[in-house]
Design a protein around this motif. Structure first.
Motif, PDB file in Angstrom:
ATOM      1  N   ARG A   3       0.598  -1.338  -0.008  1.00  0.00           N
ATOM      2  CA  ARG A   3      -0.136   0.078   0.041  1.00  0.00           C
ATOM      3  C   ARG A   3       0.807   1.203   0.015  1.00  0.00           C
ATOM      4  O   ARG A   3       2.153   1.218   0.504  1.00  0.00           O
ATOM      5  CB  ARG A   3      -1.064  -0.096   1.257  1.00  0.00           C
ATOM      6  N   SER A   5       0.710   4.311   1.479  1.00  0.00           N
ATOM      7  CA  SER A   5       0.994   4.780   2.844  1.00  0.00           C
ATOM      8  C   SER A   5       2.240   4.241   3.576  1.00  0.00           C
ATOM      9  O   SER A   5       3.202   4.896   3.947  1.00  0.00           O
ATOM     10  CB  SER A   5      -0.003   4.708   3.916  1.00  0.00           C
ATOM     11  N   ASN A   6       2.432   2.989   3.231  1.00  0.00           N
ATOM     12  CA  ASN A   6       3.651   2.032   3.690  1.00  0.00           C
ATOM     13  C   ASN A   6       4.744   2.558   3.079  1.00  0.00           C
ATOM     14  O   ASN A   6       5.755   2.565   3.651  1.00  0.00           O
ATOM     15  CB  ASN A   6       3.310   0.536   3.742  1.00  0.00           C
ATOM     16  N   SER A 250      -0.031  11.257  10.394  1.00  0.00           N
ATOM     17  CA  SER A 250      -1.216  10.742   9.801  1.00  0.00           C
ATOM     18  C   SER A 250      -0.886   9.356   8.796  1.00  0.00           C
ATOM     19  O   SER A 250      -1.727   8.634   8.507  1.00  0.00           O
ATOM     20  CB  SER A 250      -2.086  12.081   9.012  1.00  0.00           C
ATOM     21  N   ILE A 251       0.032   9.731   7.820  1.00  0.00           N
ATOM     22  CA  ILE A 251       0.506   8.633   6.968  1.00  0.00           C
ATOM     23  C   ILE A 251       0.843   7.465   7.430  1.00  0.00           C
ATOM     24  O   ILE A 251       0.577   6.214   7.227  1.00  0.00           O
ATOM     25  CB  ILE A 251       1.344   8.939   5.916  1.00  0.00           C
ATOM     26  N   CYS A 254      -2.232   5.539   8.803  1.00  0.00           N
ATOM     27  CA  CYS A 254      -2.623   4.898   7.723  1.00  0.00           C
ATOM     28  C   CYS A 254      -1.828   3.383   7.606  1.00  0.00           C
ATOM     29  O   CYS A 254      -2.417   2.286   7.269  1.00  0.00           O
ATOM     30  CB  CYS A 254      -2.709   5.616   6.638  1.00  0.00           C
ATOM     31  N   ALA A 255      -0.665   3.610   7.464  1.00  0.00           N
ATOM     32  CA  ALA A 255       0.247   2.348   7.483  1.00  0.00           C
ATOM     33  C   ALA A 255       0.302   1.189   8.488  1.00  0.00           C
ATOM     34  O   ALA A 255       0.041   0.345   8.346  1.00  0.00           O
ATOM     35  CB  ALA A 255       1.863   2.790   7.382  1.00  0.00           C
ATOM     36  N   ASN A 258      -3.116  -0.398   8.052  1.00  0.00           N
ATOM     37  CA  ASN A 258      -2.813  -1.547   6.963  1.00  0.00           C
ATOM     38  C   ASN A 258      -2.126  -2.693   7.446  1.00  0.00           C
ATOM     39  O   ASN A 258      -2.526  -3.944   7.053  1.00  0.00           O
ATOM     40  CB  ASN A 258      -1.911  -0.842   5.727  1.00  0.00           C
TER      41      ASN A 258
END
Length: 269
Positions: A3, A5-6, A250-251, A254-255, A258
């Motif tokens: 993904r 974000s990762n 924030s990113i 998300c990671a 995930n």
């Protein structure tokens, strides 16, 4: 599919890890090659900053790229604490530097500085004998008055009075205007008599290049004025950096989500 974000967290932390290497190296170099205590004073903060960036970036890099949720959680926790600390420092910097301004002197190109005009917190820092002795040593090592001494022999009184001196030069390299000393050169002034002075700095002045007005309250005030302007610049940079950190955080969140979703999916047959 891996993904976005990762990937972003991994790239950002890889860059941060690379940046931390020269920071640590600079700290170690200063520790072994610093010419004075003032240079070595920066050693520990620089090394701590470099090691912190290195450890946190590794946690974020491995956590995002290898799907290790625990390391990514540690990374996010460190980022959160850093955001809180920077936010608090930024507010604090604006508060303690809110007071204090140079005093315009009629017919002079430079300003004069009074210690009492600055915040009590800053005054306490420089009024500490232990702190001021270290600061004074650094100011003397930096040769802040050297340009005035080197050019002094050819500078007339009228020319000197029109000089735009820095806050530290005005406070540390010449006597206060209250003293009414007779000008000889920028760092050489002669007392006009034995009249009691209203300003205690007048008794601290010496034309000895190693002394000058480094023991004066005006010197402390000049330093605080310099710190005030520097801290305000740092606070503005901190605001920009905080926005960047919040975006990265924030990113990272998300990671982390995930990773948890992928681990949950793998746990099902």
């Amino acid at each position: 599919m891996f993904r976005l974000s990762n990937n972003l967290v991994g790239i950002l932390n890889f860059v941060t890890f690379l940046l931390s290497i020269p920071i640590v190296w600079a700290g170690v170099w200063l520790n072994h090659h610093g010419a004075s205590e003032c240079e070595k004073f920066l050693t520990k903060p620089v090394i701590i900053l470099g090691v912190f960036l290195m450890v946190v970036s590794l946690a974020g890099l491995i956590g995002a790229c290898c799907r290790v949720s625990l390391l990514l959680w540690v990374y996010l926790l460190a980022m959160f604490l850093l955001i809180v600390i920077l936010f608090c420092f930024t507010i604090f910097a604006f508060v303690v530097t809110n007071k204090g301004v140079g005093e315009v002197v009629s017919g002079k190109g430079y300003k004069e500085y009074r210690l009492g005009d600055y915040s009590n917190w800053l005054q306490k820092r420089v009024n500490s004998t232990k702190n001021w002795n270290k600061i004074k040593s650094c100011l003397q090592d930096s040769k802040v008055c050297k340009s005035l001494i080197d050019d002094g022999s050819n500078t007339t009184a009228d020319e000197f009075y029109l000089e735009h001196l820095s806050a530290i030069q005005s406070g540390c390299c010449k006597p206060s205007n209250d003293c009414n000393f007779t000008y000889v050169s920028p760092t050489n002034w002669t007392p006009t008599g034995n009249t009691p002075y209203n300003n205690s700095d007048c008794n601290q002045w010496s034309s000895d290049p190693t002394t000058l007005c480094f023991n004066c309250q005006s010197c402390k005030a000049g330093l605080l004025d310099n710190i005030k302007h520097d801290w305000k610049k740092v606070a503005i940079v901190n605001i920009i950096f905080l926005v960047f950190l919040i975006i990265v955080y924030s990113i990272g969140c998300c990671a982390f989500r995930n990773n948890r979703e992928d681990n949950a999916w793998k746990g099902h047959p």
